[in-house]
Motif scaffolding. Structure first.
Motif, short mmCIF file in Angstrom:
data_model
loop_
_atom_site.label_atom_id
_atom_site.label_comp_id
_atom_site.label_asym_id
_atom_site.label_seq_id
_atom_site.Cartn_x
_atom_site.Cartn_y
_atom_site.Cartn_z
N ALA A 153 0.84 -1.19 0.00
CA ALA A 153 0.00 0.00 0.00
C ALA A 153 0.88 1.24 0.00
O ALA A 153 1.73 1.40 0.88
CB ALA A 153 -0.93 0.01 1.21
N GLY A 154 0.70 2.10 -0.99
CA GLY A 154 1.52 3.30 -1.10
C GLY A 154 1.28 4.07 -2.38
O GLY A 154 1.63 5.24 -2.48
N HIS A 155 0.66 3.42 -3.36
CA HIS A 155 0.28 4.12 -4.59
C HIS A 155 -1.05 4.85 -4.40
O HIS A 155 -1.85 4.51 -3.51
CB HIS A 155 0.15 3.13 -5.75
CG HIS A 155 1.46 2.66 -6.31
ND1 HIS A 155 2.34 3.52 -6.93
CD2 HIS A 155 2.04 1.42 -6.35
CE1 HIS A 155 3.39 2.83 -7.34
NE2 HIS A 155 3.24 1.56 -6.99
N PHE A 156 -1.28 5.84 -5.26
CA PHE A 156 -2.52 6.61 -5.20
C PHE A 156 -3.27 6.59 -6.53
O PHE A 156 -4.13 7.44 -6.77
CB PHE A 156 -2.22 8.05 -4.77
CG PHE A 156 -1.61 8.14 -3.40
CD1 PHE A 156 -2.41 8.11 -2.28
CD2 PHE A 156 -0.24 8.20 -3.24
CE1 PHE A 156 -1.87 8.17 -1.01
CE2 PHE A 156 0.33 8.27 -1.98
CZ PHE A 156 -0.49 8.25 -0.86
N SER A 185 2.50 2.56 -11.33
CA SER A 185 1.13 3.04 -11.14
C SER A 185 0.87 4.30 -11.96
O SER A 185 1.79 5.07 -12.26
CB SER A 185 0.88 3.34 -9.66
OG SER A 185 -0.33 4.05 -9.46
N GLN A 186 -0.39 4.50 -12.28
CA GLN A 186 -0.78 5.71 -12.99
C GLN A 186 -0.89 6.91 -12.07
O GLN A 186 -1.43 7.95 -12.47
CB GLN A 186 -2.07 5.46 -13.77
CG GLN A 186 -1.83 4.50 -14.93
CD GLN A 186 -3.06 4.27 -15.80
OE1 GLN A 186 -4.15 4.71 -15.49
NE2 GLN A 186 -2.86 3.57 -16.90
N ASP A 187 -0.36 6.82 -10.85
CA ASP A 187 -0.10 8.02 -10.06
C ASP A 187 1.22 8.66 -10.49
O ASP A 187 1.62 9.69 -9.94
CB ASP A 187 -0.09 7.71 -8.56
CG ASP A 187 1.00 6.72 -8.14
OD1 ASP A 187 1.86 6.38 -8.97
OD2 ASP A 187 0.97 6.28 -6.98
N GLY A 188 1.89 8.04 -11.48
CA GLY A 188 3.13 8.59 -12.02
C GLY A 188 4.37 8.13 -11.30
O GLY A 188 5.45 8.71 -11.52
#
Length: 375
Positions: free
Chosen positions: A20-23, A42-45
């Motif tokens: 858990a750590g992506h947004f 991830s698509q949080d960049g």
């Protein structure tokens, strides 16, 4: 041999770690060669490197584009791409990042321009090369050993912005639609590889030849018949979108497995181009399938990724209906998996991956998390 000659196996995977750590939606997972670290994109960049045993972040790499479709760690042992990983996405650019050592930060080393469509996958090849797959219907080969930040890269970027120029060492043409994945034939150092496509085919290639050595046309009618019969004169057969292909471990490159958008998962013989085994399939592929609320039932949802256990006996499949299916590769014509993991993720499972030591299974999802499961 019949199914009664195959010794049955039993598996009950359980969630051991949550990453858990992506947004944003997590789109890919790749293990390091040491099996101790795992990378997610991830698509949080951001790309995050995790210590698998503790599920803690070891590194975070902000990307230039948030529309990333994958990150792939180098698995080669020749030292030319040590501590390197590649990314790509909707900006049509393949990038290579490298750290001076396993404990130092990653830095952008190369940006490869030339694809005319999104870059959705990559594999590092022995000899300091990178093989990419793209929505422009091609696969490309790039030289990672050249000087980083070279004027050639900048010149190619300017040319690419004008619709010309190409950094590729080689281009592999033969698919009619998006090339969705590639896998290197074991034991060849990447000299031979297989690709999958939304045109309903898998193609077998040599790095020394720009056209395919063989094409597997995967018609839905042939699957039940376990054949590759040609379409009748004036007739057509339904081709299936293929999302990912993998060589079967221990088969010496003679068999591949693939997952499809709406017809399930399959094993195919590369030499005869015949179906060897089927894992469910025939569903509508319309989202949350029948397996979403129950265990050990077949899911009709689209399949996005697959991975094998170290022995090659088990096949793990990532599904659109939030589940992970576990199949026995040796049992023929199965209609339900050995196990369906239903509570690991709360959105589409986009990728599954097994480390080199084979001790666990990793997965990532649009629910912005990753997971590590084990018996």
């Amino acid at each position: 041999a019949g199914a009664d000659a195959v010794h049955p196996v039993s598996t009950r995977l359980k969630t051991k770690r949550k990453l858990a750590g992506h947004f944003g939606k997590v789109v890919s997972m790749t293990w390091a060669r040491d099996s101790e670290r795992v990378m997610t994109a991830s698509q949080d960049g951001n790309v995050i490197v995790w210590t698998a045993a503790s599920a803690k972040k070891a590194a975070l790499v902000p990307l230039k584009s948030s529309w990333v479709m994958f990150a792939e760690l180098s698995q080669t042992a020749d030292g030319l791409t040590e501590n390197a990983f590649a990314t790509g996405g909707l900006d049509n650019v393949a990038t290579v990042w490298r750290a001076p050592s396993a404990t130092e930060p990653y830095k952008l080393e190369h940006e490869f321009y030339g694809h005319d469509g999104y870059v959705c996958g990559a594999k590092f090849v022995a000899g300091g090369k990178l093989l990419t797959t793209s929505g422009d219907n091609t696969a490309g080969l790039w030289d990672v050993t050249r000087a980083s930040g070279s004027t050639a890269t900048a010149a190619s970027k300017g040319a690419a912005d004008k619709g010309e120029g190409d950094d590729r060492v080689a281009t592999f043409r033969g698919h009619e639609k998006d090339v969705t994945s590639a896998d290197l034939r074991p034991g060849t150092g990447g000299d031979e590889f297989v690709t999958s496509s939304t045109d309903g085919t898998c193609a077998v290639w040599s790095l020394n030849q720009p056209t395919p050595q063989a094409i597997l046309r995967l018609h839905s009618q042939d699957l039940a018949a376990r054949s590759r019969g040609d379409a009748p004169p004036g007739g057509t057969k339904q081709l299936m979108d293929i999302n990912k292909v993998k060589y079967v471990p221990g088969a010496d490159g003679r068999a591949v497995a693939f997952v499809t958008e709406a017809m399930g998962s399959f094993l195919y013989d590369v030499r005869t181009r015949a179906c060897l085994n089927t894992f469910g399939g025939g569903g509508s592929g319309d989202g949350r399938g029948s397996a979403a609320g129950s265990r050990d039932t077949m899911s009709d949802a689209a399949k996005y990724s697959l991975a094998f256990s170290k022995s090659g006996r088990l096949v793990f499949v990532a599904c659109e209906d939030y589940t992970i299916e576990v199949w026995d590769a040796l049992l023929p014509n199965q209609t339900k998996p050995l196990q369906t993991l239903t509570n690991v993720h709360q959105n589409r499972v986009t990728d599954v991956a097994v480390p080199n030591n084979g001790l666990c299974l990793g997965a990532v999802s649009w629910d912005a998390t990753g997971s590590i499961t084990a018996p």
